[in-house]
Design a protein around this motif. Structure first.
Motif, PDB file in Angstrom:
ATOM      1  N   PRO A 185      97.641  53.355  25.253  1.00 36.70           N
ATOM      2  CA  PRO A 185      97.864  53.199  26.093  1.00 36.70           C
ATOM      3  C   PRO A 185      99.238  53.313  26.438  1.00 36.70           C
ATOM      4  O   PRO A 185     100.322  53.758  25.761  1.00 36.70           O
ATOM      5  CB  PRO A 185      98.562  51.265  26.042  1.00 36.70           C
ATOM      6  N   PHE A 186      99.426  53.374  27.732  1.00 37.90           N
ATOM      7  CA  PHE A 186     100.976  53.932  28.415  1.00 37.90           C
ATOM      8  C   PHE A 186     101.968  53.247  29.283  1.00 37.90           C
ATOM      9  O   PHE A 186     101.064  52.710  29.953  1.00 37.90           O
ATOM     10  CB  PHE A 186     101.663  55.528  28.230  1.00 37.90           C
ATOM     11  N   LYS A 187     103.254  52.871  30.015  1.00 39.89           N
ATOM     12  CA  LYS A 187     104.034  52.111  30.183  1.00 39.89           C
ATOM     13  C   LYS A 187     103.613  53.192  32.146  1.00 39.89           C
ATOM     14  O   LYS A 187     103.995  53.806  31.433  1.00 39.89           O
ATOM     15  CB  LYS A 187     104.645  51.886  29.778  1.00 39.89           C
ATOM     16  N   VAL A 188     102.982  52.247  32.760  1.00 39.13           N
ATOM     17  CA  VAL A 188     102.987  53.253  34.541  1.00 39.13           C
ATOM     18  C   VAL A 188     104.009  52.007  35.598  1.00 39.13           C
ATOM     19  O   VAL A 188     104.554  50.479  35.148  1.00 39.13           O
ATOM     20  CB  VAL A 188     101.941  53.295  34.640  1.00 39.13           C
ATOM     21  N   TYR A 189     104.871  52.999  35.386  1.00 40.95           N
ATOM     22  CA  TYR A 189     106.144  51.493  36.653  1.00 40.95           C
ATOM     23  C   TYR A 189     105.290  51.935  38.135  1.00 40.95           C
ATOM     24  O   TYR A 189     104.891  53.079  38.374  1.00 40.95           O
ATOM     25  CB  TYR A 189     107.085  52.352  37.242  1.00 40.95           C
ATOM     26  N   ILE A 190     105.109  51.205  39.015  1.00 40.84           N
ATOM     27  CA  ILE A 190     104.747  51.102  40.611  1.00 40.84           C
ATOM     28  C   ILE A 190     105.581  51.616  41.197  1.00 40.84           C
ATOM     29  O   ILE A 190     106.875  50.961  42.515  1.00 40.84           O
ATOM     30  CB  ILE A 190     103.740  50.113  40.730  1.00 40.84           C
TER      31      ILE A 190
ATOM     32  N   VAL B  40     110.685  50.497  43.201  1.00 44.20           N
ATOM     33  CA  VAL B  40     110.014  50.498  41.619  1.00 44.20           C
ATOM     34  C   VAL B  40     109.613  49.046  42.033  1.00 44.20           C
ATOM     35  O   VAL B  40     110.618  48.614  41.486  1.00 44.20           O
ATOM     36  CB  VAL B  40     110.336  51.051  40.747  1.00 44.20           C
ATOM     37  N   ILE B  41     107.946  48.457  42.340  1.00 47.01           N
ATOM     38  CA  ILE B  41     108.145  47.087  42.334  1.00 47.01           C
ATOM     39  C   ILE B  41     107.540  46.267  41.847  1.00 47.01           C
ATOM     40  O   ILE B  41     107.602  45.173  41.082  1.00 47.01           O
ATOM     41  CB  ILE B  41     106.718  46.668  43.379  1.00 47.01           C
ATOM     42  N   GLY B  42     107.416  47.358  40.162  1.00 49.12           N
ATOM     43  CA  GLY B  42     106.681  46.766  38.970  1.00 49.12           C
ATOM     44  C   GLY B  42     106.265  47.428  37.395  1.00 49.12           C
ATOM     45  O   GLY B  42     106.490  48.892  38.292  1.00 49.12           O
TER      46      GLY B  42
ATOM     47  N   ILE C  22     116.648  39.658  56.082  1.00 52.62           N
ATOM     48  CA  ILE C  22     115.623  38.335  54.971  1.00 52.62           C
ATOM     49  C   ILE C  22     115.828  38.016  53.526  1.00 52.62           C
ATOM     50  O   ILE C  22     115.621  37.432  52.614  1.00 52.62           O
ATOM     51  CB  ILE C  22     115.323  37.617  55.970  1.00 52.62           C
ATOM     52  N   PHE C  23     114.404  38.977  53.389  1.00 63.32           N
ATOM     53  CA  PHE C  23     114.564  39.215  51.991  1.00 63.32           C
ATOM     54  C   PHE C  23     114.812  41.079  50.903  1.00 63.32           C
ATOM     55  O   PHE C  23     115.970  41.868  52.007  1.00 63.32           O
ATOM     56  CB  PHE C  23     112.156  39.707  52.681  1.00 63.32           C
ATOM     57  N   ASP C  24     114.576  41.205  50.145  1.00 61.21           N
ATOM     58  CA  ASP C  24     114.522  42.172  49.431  1.00 61.21           C
ATOM     59  C   ASP C  24     112.892  42.907  49.946  1.00 61.21           C
ATOM     60  O   ASP C  24     111.881  43.188  49.048  1.00 61.21           O
ATOM     61  CB  ASP C  24     114.410  42.032  47.834  1.00 61.21           C
ATOM     62  N   VAL C  25     113.220  43.475  50.508  1.00 64.07           N
ATOM     63  CA  VAL C  25     112.157  45.192  50.785  1.00 64.07           C
ATOM     64  C   VAL C  25     111.509  46.111  49.437  1.00 64.07           C
ATOM     65  O   VAL C  25     112.534  46.428  49.402  1.00 64.07           O
ATOM     66  CB  VAL C  25     112.985  45.330  52.271  1.00 64.07           C
ATOM     67  N   TYR C  26     110.013  45.956  49.331  1.00 62.71           N
ATOM     68  CA  TYR C  26     109.529  47.066  48.130  1.00 62.71           C
ATOM     69  C   TYR C  26     109.866  48.196  48.395  1.00 62.71           C
ATOM     70  O   TYR C  26     109.735  48.948  47.300  1.00 62.71           O
ATOM     71  CB  TYR C  26     108.883  46.257  47.996  1.00 62.71           C
TER      72      TYR C  26
ATOM     73  N   LEU D 146      99.778  43.618  33.999  1.00 61.67           N
ATOM     74  CA  LEU D 146     100.740  43.530  35.566  1.00 61.67           C
ATOM     75  C   LEU D 146     102.306  42.922  35.201  1.00 61.67           C
ATOM     76  O   LEU D 146     102.230  41.442  34.789  1.00 61.67           O
ATOM     77  CB  LEU D 146     100.037  43.186  36.774  1.00 61.67           C
ATOM     78  N   VAL D 147     103.388  43.506  35.982  1.00 64.70           N
ATOM     79  CA  VAL D 147     104.372  42.660  36.327  1.00 64.70           C
ATOM     80  C   VAL D 147     104.906  42.860  37.099  1.00 64.70           C
ATOM     81  O   VAL D 147     105.008  44.419  37.732  1.00 64.70           O
ATOM     82  CB  VAL D 147     105.793  42.778  34.864  1.00 64.70           C
ATOM     83  N   ILE D 148     105.065  42.394  38.193  1.00 60.52           N
ATOM     84  CA  ILE D 148     105.502  42.290  39.428  1.00 60.52           C
ATOM     85  C   ILE D 148     107.275  42.044  39.604  1.00 60.52           C
ATOM     86  O   ILE D 148     107.565  40.300  38.859  1.00 60.52           O
ATOM     87  CB  ILE D 148     104.653  41.989  40.501  1.00 60.52           C
ATOM     88  N   TYR D 149     109.081  42.970  39.415  1.00 64.62           N
ATOM     89  CA  TYR D 149     109.466  41.874  39.807  1.00 64.62           C
ATOM     90  C   TYR D 149     110.143  41.404  40.428  1.00 64.62           C
ATOM     91  O   TYR D 149     110.040  41.444  42.064  1.00 64.62           O
ATOM     92  CB  TYR D 149     110.256  43.364  39.253  1.00 64.62           C
ATOM     93  N   ASP D 150     110.684  40.176  40.289  1.00 63.82           N
ATOM     94  CA  ASP D 150     111.179  39.191  41.254  1.00 63.82           C
ATOM     95  C   ASP D 150     111.661  40.174  42.119  1.00 63.82           C
ATOM     96  O   ASP D 150     112.597  40.093  43.314  1.00 63.82           O
ATOM     97  CB  ASP D 150     112.080  38.379  40.600  1.00 63.82           C
TER      98      ASP D 150
END
Length: 213
Positions: A37-42, A87-89, A79-83, A143-147
């Motif tokens: 396995p390896f880490k992937v950043y989106i 890098v979103i997660g 208004i928001f943090d636009v992704y 999967l982890v989606i960043y806040d």
């Protein structure tokens, strides 16, 4: 020693499907030359409608990544943090299946429903990979989606020389104490080193990066 990871560019509509758990396989024409396995950043590409963490309705935030189709990019960013463009997660790619497309209705060597898992039709896959050509199905796990999305500048390109100290590397930067003025002052002092080999632009497809600590 840091570990090699991958930074992967994905369109916003597919980022949304990954975040929702509907898309569990990413189809690519090639694969990294590292073991799973390896880490992937989106990395979420900049196009399409703004993708944000929460509901398109102001002051009503849900734990989800959604498209704010009713907002302009400027309004959404206010208004928001636009992704988009960030890098979103991250996820762990724990398996990669090699396959070959023979037509828009036949695909070889897949132990799962490739259309359902990738959120693509066989025709989509055929148009992207090409008839008679091998492709790769990257499996998405953990999967982890960043806040809060991360900037590209928070990531380092793959180290150019694992066995070279930062002081001797072309991307190494040495920060001496402010009181150091001459070479004679350097003897016996401690100093900090930094890597300047930062990611400055998104990959067209994917690229190697150093895994975040």
């Amino acid at each position: 020693m840091s570990k090699k990871a991958v930074l992967l560019s994905i369109k916003p509509k597919f980022c949304e499907l990954i975040a929702s758990g509907k898309k569990t396989v990413e189809i690519r024409k090639n694969r990294p030359k590292i073991d799973v396995p390896f880490k992937v950043y989106i990395y979420c590409t900049k196009g399409d409608a703004p993708l944000v963490y929460g509901s398109p309705v102001p002051n009503y935030i849900e734990e989800n990544l959604v498209t704010t189709s009713g907002y302009s990019r400027k309004e959404a960013e206010r208004i928001f943090d636009v992704y988009n463009g960030k890098v979103i997660g991250e996820f762990v790619c724990d398996n990669i299946n090699k396959f070959r497309v023979f037509s828009d209705s036949i695909i070889s060597s897949m132990p799962f429903d490739i259309e359902a898992e990738s959120c693509l039709t066989l025709n989509n896959i055929n148009n992207y990979i090409g008839t008679g050509i091998s492709g790769y199905a990257w499996h998405i796990s953990d999967l982890v989606i960043y806040d809060k999305p991360k900037e590209l500048s928070e990531f380092y390109k793959s180290c150019v020389d694992k066995y070279c100290y930062c002081e001797g590397c072309q991307y190494g930067y040495i920060k001496y104490p402010e009181w150091v003025e001459t070479a004679e002052n350097l003897e016996g002092i401690s100093y900090d080193t930094y890597c300047l080999n930062l990611v400055q632009r998104p990959p067209q497809n994917w690229c190697y990066v150093e895994e975040l600590i």
